[in-house]
Scaffold this motif. Structure first.
Motif, PDB file in Angstrom:
ATOM      1  N   UNK A 121      52.220 -58.739  60.877  1.00 46.05           N
ATOM      2  CA  UNK A 121      51.909 -59.863  59.992  1.00 46.05           C
ATOM      3  C   UNK A 121      52.649 -61.110  60.454  1.00 46.05           C
ATOM      4  N   UNK A 122      53.918 -60.957  60.806  1.00 44.50           N
ATOM      5  CA  UNK A 122      54.722 -62.093  61.260  1.00 44.50           C
ATOM      6  C   UNK A 122      54.227 -62.657  62.597  1.00 44.50           C
ATOM      7  N   UNK A 123      53.629 -61.805  63.409  1.00 44.75           N
ATOM      8  CA  UNK A 123      53.111 -62.254  64.706  1.00 44.75           C
ATOM      9  C   UNK A 123      51.652 -62.691  64.600  1.00 44.75           C
ATOM     10  N   UNK A 124      51.156 -62.747  63.368  1.00 44.40           N
ATOM     11  CA  UNK A 124      49.766 -63.133  63.117  1.00 44.40           C
ATOM     12  C   UNK A 124      48.768 -62.247  63.847  1.00 44.40           C
ATOM     13  N   UNK A 125      49.114 -60.978  63.928  1.00 43.11           N
ATOM     14  CA  UNK A 125      48.154 -60.026  64.483  1.00 43.11           C
ATOM     15  C   UNK A 125      47.249 -59.617  63.333  1.00 43.11           C
ATOM     16  N   UNK A 126      45.998 -59.933  63.506  1.00 39.50           N
ATOM     17  CA  UNK A 126      45.059 -59.641  62.428  1.00 39.50           C
ATOM     18  C   UNK A 126      44.643 -58.177  62.496  1.00 39.50           C
ATOM     19  N   UNK A 127      43.611 -57.883  61.766  1.00 37.35           N
ATOM     20  CA  UNK A 127      43.108 -56.512  61.689  1.00 37.35           C
ATOM     21  C   UNK A 127      44.165 -55.578  61.127  1.00 37.35           C
ATOM     22  N   UNK A 128      44.832 -56.031  60.080  1.00 37.66           N
ATOM     23  CA  UNK A 128      45.783 -55.156  59.413  1.00 37.66           C
ATOM     24  C   UNK A 128      45.084 -53.933  58.856  1.00 37.66           C
ATOM     25  N   UNK A 129      43.760 -54.048  58.743  1.00 42.26           N
ATOM     26  CA  UNK A 129      42.995 -52.944  58.182  1.00 42.26           C
ATOM     27  C   UNK A 129      43.248 -51.650  58.941  1.00 42.26           C
ATOM     28  N   UNK A 130      43.445 -51.738  60.249  1.00 39.87           N
ATOM     29  CA  UNK A 130      43.678 -50.512  61.010  1.00 39.87           C
ATOM     30  C   UNK A 130      45.002 -49.867  60.621  1.00 39.87           C
ATOM     31  N   UNK A 131      46.016 -50.689  60.367  1.00 43.29           N
ATOM     32  CA  UNK A 131      47.280 -50.135  59.908  1.00 43.29           C
ATOM     33  C   UNK A 131      47.132 -49.497  58.535  1.00 43.29           C
ATOM     34  N   UNK A 132      46.359 -50.155  57.686  1.00 41.00           N
ATOM     35  CA  UNK A 132      46.143 -49.595  56.354  1.00 41.00           C
ATOM     36  C   UNK A 132      45.430 -48.266  56.472  1.00 41.00           C
ATOM     37  N   UNK A 133      44.428 -48.216  57.338  1.00 42.93           N
ATOM     38  CA  UNK A 133      43.724 -46.944  57.560  1.00 42.93           C
ATOM     39  C   UNK A 133      44.674 -45.883  58.092  1.00 42.93           C
ATOM     40  N   UNK A 134      45.556 -46.318  58.982  1.00 48.38           N
ATOM     41  CA  UNK A 134      46.519 -45.401  59.576  1.00 48.38           C
ATOM     42  C   UNK A 134      47.449 -44.833  58.515  1.00 48.38           C
ATOM     43  N   UNK A 135      47.966 -45.704  57.668  1.00 48.30           N
ATOM     44  CA  UNK A 135      48.864 -45.241  56.625  1.00 48.30           C
ATOM     45  C   UNK A 135      48.134 -44.301  55.672  1.00 48.30           C
TER      46      UNK A 135
END
Ligand SMILES: [Zn+2]
Length: 138
Positions: A121-135
């Motif tokens: 998030x701090x590095x403005x890497x989008x597609x957080x959705x993949x992390x959410x899916x991972x969690x």
């Protein structure tokens, strides 16, 4: 510094890994081969369905920790994984030495995942959705 580095500078210490308590503490053991650390690496290699053999040295890991395919942001967060694992493992090691507290492997894994999410998030890497899916898959 890890124990092997302190010993090279003349410090006399009884070296042992504070994570597994089974062998000498070296950089390569602590960050790659310790049985605690390998469980954290397995989170990510399993996620990517990698048939992964851990390299002997940290430099070798950095040269082969590459995600093929996926979007640019997926490749960016994948490249962030080693630093995140090493940061959390280093903090866990120091907590065990200097505070005398140990986290479970589940809590260590959770710290890696949440820290990785924060860093992305701090590095403005989008597609957080993949992390959410991972969690969600854990
Ligand atoms: Zn160990």
């Amino acid at each position: 510094m890890t124990h092997d580095k302190l010993q090279k500078r003349g410090r006399i210490i009884a070296s042992r890994c504070y994570l597994c308590k089974e062998t000498l503490e070296t950089n390569n053991h602590l960050f790659l081969h310790c049985k605690v650390t390998t469980q954290v690496w397995a989170l990510f290699t399993n996620l990517a369905s990698l048939n992964w053999i851990m390299p002997e040295h940290i430099a070798d890991l950095l040269s082969c920790w590459v995600r093929r395919g996926g979007s640019k942001s997926q490749r960016r967060w994948w490249r962030t994984v080693p630093a995140c694992i090493w940061w959390i493992i280093w903090k866990e090691r120091n907590q065990r030495i200097f505070v005398g507290k140990e986290c479970t492997i589940e809590k260590i894994n959770w710290k890696v995942i949440t820290t990785l999410g924060f860093w992305c998030k701090e590095m403005n890497i989008e597609e957080e959705i993949q992390l959410v899916d991972f969690i969600g898959a854990l």
